[in-house]
Design a protein around this motif. Structure first.
Motif, PDB file in Angstrom:
ATOM      1  N   GLU A 125       0.819  -1.219   0.000  1.00  0.00           N
ATOM      2  CA  GLU A 125       0.000   0.000   0.000  1.00  0.00           C
ATOM      3  C   GLU A 125       0.848   1.262   0.000  1.00  0.00           C
ATOM      4  O   GLU A 125       0.494   2.252  -0.627  1.00  0.00           O
ATOM      5  N   LEU A 126       1.950   1.217   0.751  1.00  0.00           N
ATOM      6  CA  LEU A 126       2.791   2.400   0.888  1.00  0.00           C
ATOM      7  C   LEU A 126       3.774   2.542  -0.265  1.00  0.00           C
ATOM      8  O   LEU A 126       4.501   3.522  -0.355  1.00  0.00           O
ATOM      9  N   GLY A 127       3.826   1.535  -1.142  1.00  0.00           N
ATOM     10  CA  GLY A 127       4.811   1.582  -2.217  1.00  0.00           C
ATOM     11  C   GLY A 127       6.209   1.233  -1.731  1.00  0.00           C
ATOM     12  O   GLY A 127       7.204   1.495  -2.408  1.00  0.00           O
ATOM     13  N   LEU A 128       6.304   0.636  -0.542  1.00  0.00           N
ATOM     14  CA  LEU A 128       7.606   0.155  -0.060  1.00  0.00           C
ATOM     15  C   LEU A 128       7.964  -1.140  -0.779  1.00  0.00           C
ATOM     16  O   LEU A 128       9.134  -1.439  -1.030  1.00  0.00           O
ATOM     17  N   THR A 129       6.949  -1.925  -1.076  1.00  0.00           N
ATOM     18  CA  THR A 129       7.132  -3.170  -1.826  1.00  0.00           C
ATOM     19  C   THR A 129       7.145  -2.823  -3.304  1.00  0.00           C
ATOM     20  O   THR A 129       6.175  -2.264  -3.816  1.00  0.00           O
ATOM     21  N   ARG A 130       8.268  -3.107  -3.951  1.00  0.00           N
ATOM     22  CA  ARG A 130       8.384  -2.770  -5.374  1.00  0.00           C
ATOM     23  C   ARG A 130       9.152  -3.856  -6.112  1.00  0.00           C
ATOM     24  O   ARG A 130       9.902  -4.621  -5.494  1.00  0.00           O
ATOM     25  N   PRO A 131       8.973  -3.943  -7.429  1.00  0.00           N
ATOM     26  CA  PRO A 131       9.697  -4.959  -8.195  1.00  0.00           C
ATOM     27  C   PRO A 131      11.207  -4.843  -7.996  1.00  0.00           C
ATOM     28  O   PRO A 131      11.728  -3.744  -7.799  1.00  0.00           O
ATOM     29  N   GLY A 132      11.877  -5.954  -8.027  1.00  0.00           N
ATOM     30  CA  GLY A 132      13.334  -5.961  -7.972  1.00  0.00           C
ATOM     31  C   GLY A 132      13.933  -5.899  -6.584  1.00  0.00           C
ATOM     32  O   GLY A 132      15.135  -6.073  -6.416  1.00  0.00           O
ATOM     33  N   ARG A 133      13.113  -5.645  -5.568  1.00  0.00           N
ATOM     34  CA  ARG A 133      13.659  -5.498  -4.220  1.00  0.00           C
ATOM     35  C   ARG A 133      13.818  -6.860  -3.527  1.00  0.00           C
ATOM     36  O   ARG A 133      13.106  -7.811  -3.843  1.00  0.00           O
ATOM     37  N   SER A 134      14.705  -6.900  -2.561  1.00  0.00           N
ATOM     38  CA  SER A 134      14.756  -8.030  -1.635  1.00  0.00           C
ATOM     39  C   SER A 134      14.116  -7.549  -0.340  1.00  0.00           C
ATOM     40  O   SER A 134      14.430  -6.463   0.152  1.00  0.00           O
ATOM     41  N   ILE A 135      13.172  -8.340   0.147  1.00  0.00           N
ATOM     42  CA  ILE A 135      12.358  -7.930   1.295  1.00  0.00           C
ATOM     43  C   ILE A 135      12.302  -9.077   2.295  1.00  0.00           C
ATOM     44  O   ILE A 135      12.033 -10.224   1.910  1.00  0.00           O
ATOM     45  N   VAL A 136      12.570  -8.796   3.559  1.00  0.00           N
ATOM     46  CA  VAL A 136      12.408  -9.821   4.589  1.00  0.00           C
ATOM     47  C   VAL A 136      11.601  -9.275   5.753  1.00  0.00           C
ATOM     48  O   VAL A 136      11.477  -8.065   5.940  1.00  0.00           O
ATOM     49  N   CYS A 137      11.068 -10.211   6.526  1.00  0.00           N
ATOM     50  CA  CYS A 137      10.325  -9.880   7.724  1.00  0.00           C
ATOM     51  C   CYS A 137      10.300 -11.137   8.583  1.00  0.00           C
ATOM     52  O   CYS A 137      10.318 -12.255   8.047  1.00  0.00           O
ATOM     53  N   GLY A 138      10.253 -10.965   9.871  1.00  0.00           N
ATOM     54  CA  GLY A 138      10.143 -12.119  10.762  1.00  0.00           C
ATOM     55  C   GLY A 138       8.730 -12.648  10.743  1.00  0.00           C
ATOM     56  O   GLY A 138       8.025 -12.624  11.756  1.00  0.00           O
ATOM     57  N   ASP A 139       8.325 -13.112   9.587  1.00  0.00           N
ATOM     58  CA  ASP A 139       6.974 -13.630   9.406  1.00  0.00           C
ATOM     59  C   ASP A 139       6.942 -14.426   8.110  1.00  0.00           C
ATOM     60  O   ASP A 139       7.377 -13.936   7.069  1.00  0.00           O
ATOM     61  N   SER A 140       6.396 -15.631   8.177  1.00  0.00           N
ATOM     62  CA  SER A 140       6.487 -16.517   7.008  1.00  0.00           C
ATOM     63  C   SER A 140       5.655 -16.035   5.828  1.00  0.00           C
ATOM     64  O   SER A 140       5.930 -16.413   4.689  1.00  0.00           O
ATOM     65  N   HIS A 141       4.644 -15.202   6.075  1.00  0.00           N
ATOM     66  CA  HIS A 141       3.812 -14.729   4.954  1.00  0.00           C
ATOM     67  C   HIS A 141       4.410 -13.542   4.213  1.00  0.00           C
ATOM     68  O   HIS A 141       3.743 -12.911   3.381  1.00  0.00           O
ATOM     69  N   THR A 142       5.690 -13.281   4.476  1.00  0.00           N
ATOM     70  CA  THR A 142       6.426 -12.281   3.708  1.00  0.00           C
ATOM     71  C   THR A 142       6.437 -12.650   2.224  1.00  0.00           C
ATOM     72  O   THR A 142       6.646 -11.800   1.358  1.00  0.00           O
ATOM     73  N   SER A 143       6.185 -13.906   1.927  1.00  0.00           N
ATOM     74  CA  SER A 143       6.070 -14.356   0.532  1.00  0.00           C
ATOM     75  C   SER A 143       5.045 -13.530  -0.254  1.00  0.00           C
ATOM     76  O   SER A 143       5.121 -13.460  -1.478  1.00  0.00           O
ATOM     77  N   THR A 144       4.117 -12.891   0.447  1.00  0.00           N
ATOM     78  CA  THR A 144       3.087 -12.050  -0.190  1.00  0.00           C
ATOM     79  C   THR A 144       3.682 -11.048  -1.183  1.00  0.00           C
ATOM     80  O   THR A 144       3.162 -10.852  -2.278  1.00  0.00           O
ATOM     81  N   HIS A 145       4.772 -10.407  -0.772  1.00  0.00           N
ATOM     82  CA  HIS A 145       5.345  -9.296  -1.536  1.00  0.00           C
ATOM     83  C   HIS A 145       5.926  -9.746  -2.883  1.00  0.00           C
ATOM     84  O   HIS A 145       6.220  -8.919  -3.742  1.00  0.00           O
ATOM     85  N   GLY A 146       6.099 -11.054  -3.046  1.00  0.00           N
ATOM     86  CA  GLY A 146       6.603 -11.588  -4.308  1.00  0.00           C
ATOM     87  C   GLY A 146       5.669 -11.329  -5.472  1.00  0.00           C
ATOM     88  O   GLY A 146       6.077 -11.409  -6.638  1.00  0.00           O
ATOM     89  N   ALA A 147       4.427 -10.983  -5.176  1.00  0.00           N
ATOM     90  CA  ALA A 147       3.454 -10.668  -6.229  1.00  0.00           C
ATOM     91  C   ALA A 147       3.914  -9.483  -7.078  1.00  0.00           C
ATOM     92  O   ALA A 147       3.439  -9.283  -8.185  1.00  0.00           O
ATOM     93  N   PHE A 148       4.852  -8.681  -6.526  1.00  0.00           N
ATOM     94  CA  PHE A 148       5.341  -7.489  -7.224  1.00  0.00           C
ATOM     95  C   PHE A 148       6.648  -7.757  -7.991  1.00  0.00           C
ATOM     96  O   PHE A 148       7.250  -6.836  -8.514  1.00  0.00           O
ATOM     97  N   GLY A 149       7.087  -9.016  -8.010  1.00  0.00           N
ATOM     98  CA  GLY A 149       8.382  -9.291  -8.621  1.00  0.00           C
ATOM     99  C   GLY A 149       9.517  -8.922  -7.692  1.00  0.00           C
ATOM    100  O   GLY A 149      10.601  -8.532  -8.126  1.00  0.00           O
ATOM    101  N   ALA A 150       9.244  -9.000  -6.383  1.00  0.00           N
ATOM    102  CA  ALA A 150      10.282  -8.792  -5.363  1.00  0.00           C
ATOM    103  C   ALA A 150      10.646 -10.159  -4.786  1.00  0.00           C
ATOM    104  O   ALA A 150       9.807 -11.061  -4.748  1.00  0.00           O
TER     105      ALA A 150
END
Lengths: 469, 189
Positions: free
Chosen positions: A124-149
């Motif tokens: 929503e905030l545009g923090l998740t964007r294509p090409g990025r590597s993103i982690v979080c202490g939560d297994s559903h971080t896989s969500t952000h892969g929808a953006f090509g991250a």
């Protein structure tokens, strides 16, 4: 098309991997990879901050770290006062506040317009964007892969690694292509599709792999639908799910708070267009799914792979311990089973389109007597947009409880629990034993199926209700 | 950190597939801000059943948990590894172990040991058997003397055997990390 000098066609994942290599793997150690964005929340971060303090370390890149509160916060308030389940959850939330203050990390706390489930607010905030590597202490971080991250869940020790160095040690995973062609039928949602995928490949089918979802069906989906699918990649054992960024991705992101603006936006989009897998790129494994054959799905057991079409009967080879827990038997139909609770929300199905789907069923109808229905928007922004459309009115008029944003009953650590033995139809992601409260029995389903259960008091095919509208 | 040594122990057998981290430590015990003392809530709901394997006197003191495939699936909560270690386990043996759990286990000196189906069957059929786990050789020795080898990440093995902390290793790459940040076309925060 991005190609190495050798001309070897690359997958989306291989391109993401290359971009984030601080040091390649050697015979002595795994690769050191850079993390562009670190999202944190109150449950899996306190011990990591303690580790930093005990070693006298600072957060290496507070500007790449964003925190919110979602897991243990209440969804009920008395005025501005959050009604915490207990002192422990209050302490956890206050600890996050103190840690973010001390280490200079941006925090979106309860009440803030940007607060919400971490996997809802990143996009929503545009923090998740294509090409990025993103982690979080939560297994559903896989969500952000929808953006090509490249986005994946980590444990608390690794949260500490990223806080201290913005890096992780990683072995290159294999890539599983799940190719989904065809169109979803009316009344069949992204949730049904991912449940069908998990049943097909199994709850361990993605171990050691990143899943890239490809095919004409995926290309036709909205970003919210894509997120629902990538979200549940972990339920097939894959730490990350990926989808190629395209015009749908770009138009979702354009103008969001942290999205690049002006010339930087044009440059970013030009770069993102080079990310999709090249023609001829090799996957380690490919599974094909025909979306047009997928029916509305429900789970009957105690893992997300134990699912079936809503009109089917529990298969003869269903695992017995699971069925005993669920108080169900082989050959049983789920249609007609009375339900006690309906939960509409979570990082899987707590976005605006999900709430719209549920509201379309609930509009002009009443929640069945004796059924408790909880509707929990995934973020303050989802809540704001839903209210602007009058969806909250629809839910309230029907007799559902309209709550404040958070993870809520998905994992029931904030007091929003299902009582022992109760059957809940839930739009969340896990039907594990006790997941939604000790002794709770969960049926995972789409927002349509959940809303239909709410008004019928039993499990029904939502398409029947849609036909009446 | 103390180097990891070869050890011998009897096994506890929990022959269930897809044991998720919600079973290992239910979410209601995640409202803590420290990592200690989680062992008392290990498998909290399953332990309510007097017949559950950990409630049997024969299980007392076992350091090795033998369990079904895809152990540790689900949530990334490291609390699962903390609970197993605090309870006393030093190794989990299965035919397959979920990726995030495996990572968390290694960081907490809990060995994720993935064995072949035959070895696994033998272990499941002889609960309480005395087993030797040698991380240096990456072998698990059965009572009949047969040593089954298991795969183990070379770097994780090196760290455990030599008491090396992975964060220290990363901190020593600070120059490379700074250089990457300066040179990388990677977009700004």
């Amino acid at each position: 098309m991005t190609e190495l000098p050798s001309g070897k066609p690359l997958t989306l994942f291989e391109k993401l991997w290359e971009r984030h290599l601080v040091a390649p793997a050697t015979t002595d150690h795994p690769a050191v990879v850079y993390i562009d964005l670190h999202l944190i929340h109150e449950v899996t971060s306190p011990q990591a901050f303690d580790e930093l303090r005990s070693r006298g370390l600072a957060v290496h890149r507070p500007d790449r770290t964003f925190a919110t509160m979602d897991h243990s916060i209440p969804t009920l308030f008395d005025g501005d006062e959050p009604l915490f389940a207990d002192e422990k959850t209050r302490n956890q939330v206050e600890t996050l506040q103190r840690n973010c203050d001390e280490f200079g990390i941006t925090l979106y706390p309860m009440g803030d317009a940007r607060q919400g489930i971490v996997h809802v607010i990143g996009p929503e905030l545009g923090l998740t964007r294509p090409g990025r590597s993103i982690v979080c202490g939560d297994s559903h971080t896989s969500t952000h892969g929808a953006f090509g991250a490249w986005a994946f869940g980590i444990g608390t020790t690794e949260v500490g690694h990223v806080l201290a160095t913005q890096c992780l040690l990683q072995r290159q995973p294999k890539i599983l292509e799940v190719r989904i062609d065809g169109a979803l039928a009316r009344g069949v949602t992204a949730k049904d599709l991912i449940l069908a995928v998990i049943r097909e490949i199994g709850v361990d089918g993605g171990l050691g792999h990143v899943i890239e979802y490809t095919g004409s069906c995926i290309a036709s989906l909205s970003m919210e639908e894509r997120m629902t699918i990538c979200n549940m990649s972990i339920e097939a054992g894959a730490r990350a799910g990926l989808m190629a960024p395209d015009e749908t991705t770009f138009s979702y992101l354009e103008g969001r708070e942290f999205s690049p603006k002006g010339k930087a936006w044009d440059e970013a989009v030009a770069d993102w267009r080079t990310l999709p897998s090249d023609p001829g790129a090799r996957y380690d494994k490919t599974v094909a799914i025909d979306a047009s054959k997928v029916e509305p799905m429900v789970t009957y057991g105690t893992n997300p792979g134990m699912s079936m079409a809503i009109e089917a009967s529990i298969p003869d080879d269903a695992e017995e311990q699971s069925l005993a827990y669920m108080k169900m038997e082989r050959g049983d139909a789920l249609l007609g089973k009375p339900v006690d609770v309906v939960f509409i929300g979570s990082c899987t199905n707590g976005r605006l389109e999900d709430l719209r789907m549920a509201a379309n069923i609930l509009k002009g109808r009443k929640v069945a007597e004796g059924v408790r229905v909880l509707v929990v928007p995934g973020s303050q922004e989802v809540k704001r947009l839903a209210i602007a459309e009058g969806l909250d009115r629809v839910f309230r008029d029907a007799g559902a409880e309209w709550r404040e944003p958070g993870c809520s009953m998905c994992l029931a650590m904030n007091g929003d629990g299902v009582a022992e033995g109760q059957l809940v139809v839930s739009t969340s992601n896990r039907n594990f034993e006790g997941r939604q409260g000790k002794g709770s029995r969960t049926i995972l389903a789409s927002p349509l199926t959940a809303a239909a259960a709410a008004v019928s008091g039993t499990i029904v095919d939502a398409r029947k209700l849609m036909d009446q509208d | 950190m103390e180097p990891f040594k070869t050890f011998e122990s009897k096994t506890v057998v929990l022959p269930v597939d897809n044991v998720d981290t919600d079973q290992i430590i239910p979410a209601r015990f995640l409202t803590v801000t420290t990592r200690g003392g989680m062992g008392k809530n290990l498998f909290a709901d399953w332990r309510l059943d007097p017949d559950f394997v950990l409630n049997q006197p024969t299980s007392a003191g076992a350091l090795i948990l033998v369990t079904g495939e895809n152990f540790g699936c689900g949530s990334s909560r490291e609390h699962a590894a903390w609970a197993l270690v605090d309870y006393g386990f030093r190794a989990v043996v299965s035919t397959s172990i979920a990726d995030i759990f495996k990572n968390n286990a290694v960081k907490n000196r809990l060995l994720p040991v993935e064995v072949d189906a035959n070895t696994h069957r033998e272990l499941v059929q002889s609960p309480g058997a005395s087993v030797v786990i040698d991380l240096e050789k990456k072998t698990l020795s059965l009572p009949d003397g047969r040593a089954a080898s298991f795969p183990f990440d070379g770097f994780a093995q090196h760290c455990l055997l030599n008491g090396i902390d992975q964060l220290d290793f990363l901190m020593q790459r600070e120059d490379a990390i700074r250089a990457f940040e300066e040179s990388s076309p990677a977009e700004p925060a």
